[in-house]
Design a protein around this motif. Structure first.
Motif, mmCIF file in Angstrom:
data_model
loop_
_atom_site.group_PDB
_atom_site.id
_atom_site.type_symbol
_atom_site.label_atom_id
_atom_site.label_comp_id
_atom_site.label_asym_id
_atom_site.label_seq_id
_atom_site.Cartn_x
_atom_site.Cartn_y
_atom_site.Cartn_z
ATOM 1 N N PRO A 180 39.791 51.372 55.009
ATOM 2 C CA PRO A 180 40.493 52.320 54.953
ATOM 3 C C PRO A 180 41.875 51.791 55.314
ATOM 4 O O PRO A 180 42.890 52.317 55.052
ATOM 5 N N GLU A 181 41.888 50.676 56.258
ATOM 6 C CA GLU A 181 43.184 50.130 56.728
ATOM 7 C C GLU A 181 43.807 49.201 55.788
ATOM 8 O O GLU A 181 44.922 49.347 55.618
ATOM 9 N N GLN A 182 42.895 48.917 54.896
ATOM 10 C CA GLN A 182 43.478 47.595 53.870
ATOM 11 C C GLN A 182 42.613 48.025 52.592
ATOM 12 O O GLN A 182 41.784 47.253 52.144
ATOM 13 N N PRO A 183 42.987 49.103 51.734
ATOM 14 C CA PRO A 183 42.432 49.320 50.537
ATOM 15 C C PRO A 183 43.002 48.116 49.592
ATOM 16 O O PRO A 183 43.685 47.837 49.472
ATOM 17 N N LYS A 184 41.749 47.653 48.791
ATOM 18 C CA LYS A 184 41.901 46.782 47.915
ATOM 19 C C LYS A 184 42.143 47.339 46.491
ATOM 20 O O LYS A 184 42.216 46.480 45.386
ATOM 21 N N CYS A 185 42.551 48.580 46.179
ATOM 22 C CA CYS A 185 42.707 49.068 44.846
ATOM 23 C C CYS A 185 43.329 50.423 45.095
ATOM 24 O O CYS A 185 43.326 51.137 46.054
ATOM 25 N N GLY A 186 44.179 50.955 44.083
ATOM 26 C CA GLY A 186 44.876 52.108 44.319
ATOM 27 C C GLY A 186 44.016 53.278 44.309
ATOM 28 O O GLY A 186 44.388 54.457 44.930
ATOM 29 N N PHE A 187 43.012 53.149 43.505
ATOM 30 C CA PHE A 187 42.154 54.193 43.401
ATOM 31 C C PHE A 187 41.261 54.507 44.754
ATOM 32 O O PHE A 187 41.175 55.661 45.321
ATOM 33 N N SER A 188 41.029 53.448 45.701
ATOM 34 C CA SER A 188 40.240 53.733 46.950
ATOM 35 C C SER A 188 41.477 54.094 47.765
ATOM 36 O O SER A 188 41.121 55.075 48.885
ATOM 37 N N ARG A 189 42.513 53.661 47.704
ATOM 38 C CA ARG A 189 43.498 53.981 48.558
ATOM 39 C C ARG A 189 43.951 55.344 48.376
ATOM 40 O O ARG A 189 44.162 56.184 49.298
ATOM 41 N N LYS A 190 44.027 55.883 47.201
ATOM 42 C CA LYS A 190 44.235 57.472 47.202
ATOM 43 C C LYS A 190 42.988 58.260 47.657
ATOM 44 O O LYS A 190 43.551 59.317 48.411
#
Length: 499
Positions: A180-190
């Motif tokens: 959650p602090e460092q998502p490794k893809c835009g979809f996870s981050r979203k």
């Protein structure tokens, strides 16, 4: 830490501590593990016994998820994982739970049996004590049983149980790329940002750290992509579904119906004050320091083209290898894209890192959404996910399964569809074909059919060949393991694949 471990395993608390240990010891073995990983626990037994048998070497443990900076330094993508160091340099690695290979590699690193006072000769031909051999034999038996189960069911009971335990470990559970602090893809981050916006607590699992869970989840949930969000052990879906539910208010209703407590905004702000993540690319928190003018400019830039690449240099003249790699991928996919040279504008260069919560370049955006950097884009291309995203965003026409199979088959003159990878085959037949090709010095591409159920099932119909591996040359099917073995024994394999 001294030059030897004295027969005990020591836990590493920081990267600085590990760096110091590597400089101060002649022989060092490092075990990257995770508390939830059963294979890590089993290998830990062997590791502890080896530490006793080789007291002059230093045996260290690193909790892979607690120390991502160390894991990233040594390219750890799955656990258990071991690195072997001599005189401050990494000289060998081992991925996976293979006690016999681990014991042999330790003995090779430390030296012959005569040089290790507490070691005794063994039937394995290594300097390992009887306690290690007993654990090795027990684990070998367990491994055979486990692999048999997996071959019979496609998903072993042990892995199924482990996945279920992860899902059940918290009311809201997210399988994602990164943390959650460092998502490794835009979809996870979203999805992370949506959950924060909804005000619910959740736990997550980084599927990039464990390939077994990553591939197993696709079968377990019958859902081929990540992230995957679960609520009270029920799959809600991936990024698109979560976004739609969030925008319609349905996600809030689901959480309410399942009795998920909502965190007040005051509590959430206090909890995340040290490292907040913006809710959306365009929502700027006070702590970012971005002015409204800069934020508006960045928002306009990322939406200025269906596909835009923020890179160092220009597509015709990239100024770094990573930017060059993404340009090549987009050109290979025949995608029209715009670009922005971040070296020409320091305001954009620095501001976009905060705006996107992504600290490096290049950064690729599709439909105004951050996809990721070069490693993520490369991975998505290999798995076919990049084509899928481009099609979903309307950038390219949707690709049929037949077209996708043709593209993969012709992606390399010699193409092998196998179980696992050439470095780590997942079945004996795939291993035989890999060895035959390598022995003949034949370069080949490969596709892990265990990573994509659509390809796995579709290729059987496409080729009218029901089993794997399948070997292709210039788009034409050569055959499976038996045919490759026959060609090799008749010394026709190399000539067949070079006509």
């Amino acid at each position: 830490m001294g030059s030897g471990g004295g027969g005990v395993v020591k836990d590493v608390g920081s990267k600085a501590e590990l760096d110091e240990a590597l400089l101060g010891a002649t022989a060092v073995v490092v075990h990257f593990w995770a508390f939830w990983c059963e294979a890590s626990k089993q290998m830990d037994q062997v590791f502890s016994h080896l530490a006793t048998d080789f007291p002059h070497a230093l045996f260290l443990r690193v909790e892979a998820e607690e120390h991502p900076e160390i894991s990233e330094t040594y390219a750890v993508s799955a656990v258990p994982y071991f690195i072997f160091c001599k005189d401050g340099k990494s000289v060998d690695t081992l991925e996976g739970a293979n006690p016999t290979v681990l014991a042999n590699k330790v003995a090779k690193l430390v030296g012959p049996a005569g040089s290790v006072e507490s070691a005794s000769p063994a039937s394995l031909g290594i300097a390992a004590g009887p306690t290690v051999l007993e654990v090795v034999r027990n684990m070998a038996t367990q491994s055979v049983s486990s692999k048999t189960e997996e071959m019979n069911s496609g998903l072993s009971d042990e892995l199924r149980k482990r996945i279920q335990q992860l899902i059940d470990s918290y009311p809201i559970f997210l399988f994602m790329k990164g943390s959650p602090e460092q998502p490794k893809c835009g979809f996870s981050r979203k999805v992370v940002n949506i959950l924060k916006n909804e005000g619910v607590e959740f736990r997550s699992f980084d599927i990039l750290l464990d390939n077994e869970v990553r591939e197993g989840m696709k079968k377990f949930s019958n859902w081929p992509t990540f992230p995957q969000l679960f609520c009270k052990s029920d799959l809600l879906g991936g990024c698109d579904i979560v976004v739609a539910m969030h925008e319609s208010g349905e996600l809030k209703d689901v959480f309410k119906d399942h009795g998920i407590p909502i965190i007040s905004k005051e509590t959430e702000i206090a909890k995340n004050s040290e490292s907040p993540i913006p809710e959306k690319s365009g929502d700027i928190s006070e702590s970012t320091g971005l002015s409204a003018e800069v934020a508006s400019r960045l928002q306009t830039l990322v939406n200025s083209s269906p596909v835009i690449l923020f890179m160092k240099g220009k597509p015709e003249e990239p100024k770094c290898g990573f930017s060059h790699k993404v340009v090549e991928i987009l050109q290979q996919e025949k995608v029209a894209f715009d670009s922005f040279d971040i070296l020409s504008d320091d305001e954009v260069r620095q501001g976009l890192k905060v705006f996107s919560n992504w600290s490096s370049y290049p950064q690729l955006y599709i439909g105004g959404e951050l996809i990721g950097g070069s490693d993520i884009v490369l991975e998505m291309q290999k798995s076919g996910e990049l084509k899928r995203v481009l099609a979903e965003k309307g950038v390219v026409p949707k690709v049929t399964l037949e077209d996708r199979l043709k593209n993969i088959i012709t992606s390399s003159p010699v193409m092998l569809f196998m179980k696992g990878t050439p470095d780590a085959p997942r079945c004996g037949f795939s291993s035989k074909v890999v060895n035959a090709l390598q022995k003949e010095g034949i370069s080949f591409g490969s596709f892990d059919i265990l990573s994509d159920e659509e390809v796995r099932q579709g290729l059987k119909t496409y080729s009218n060949w029901p089993t794997y591996p399948q070997l292709y040359y210039k788009g034409e099917l050569i055959g499976g393991c038996d045919i490759v073995m026959e060609l090799q024994s008749s010394e026709e394999l190399k000539s067949t694949l070079s006509e």
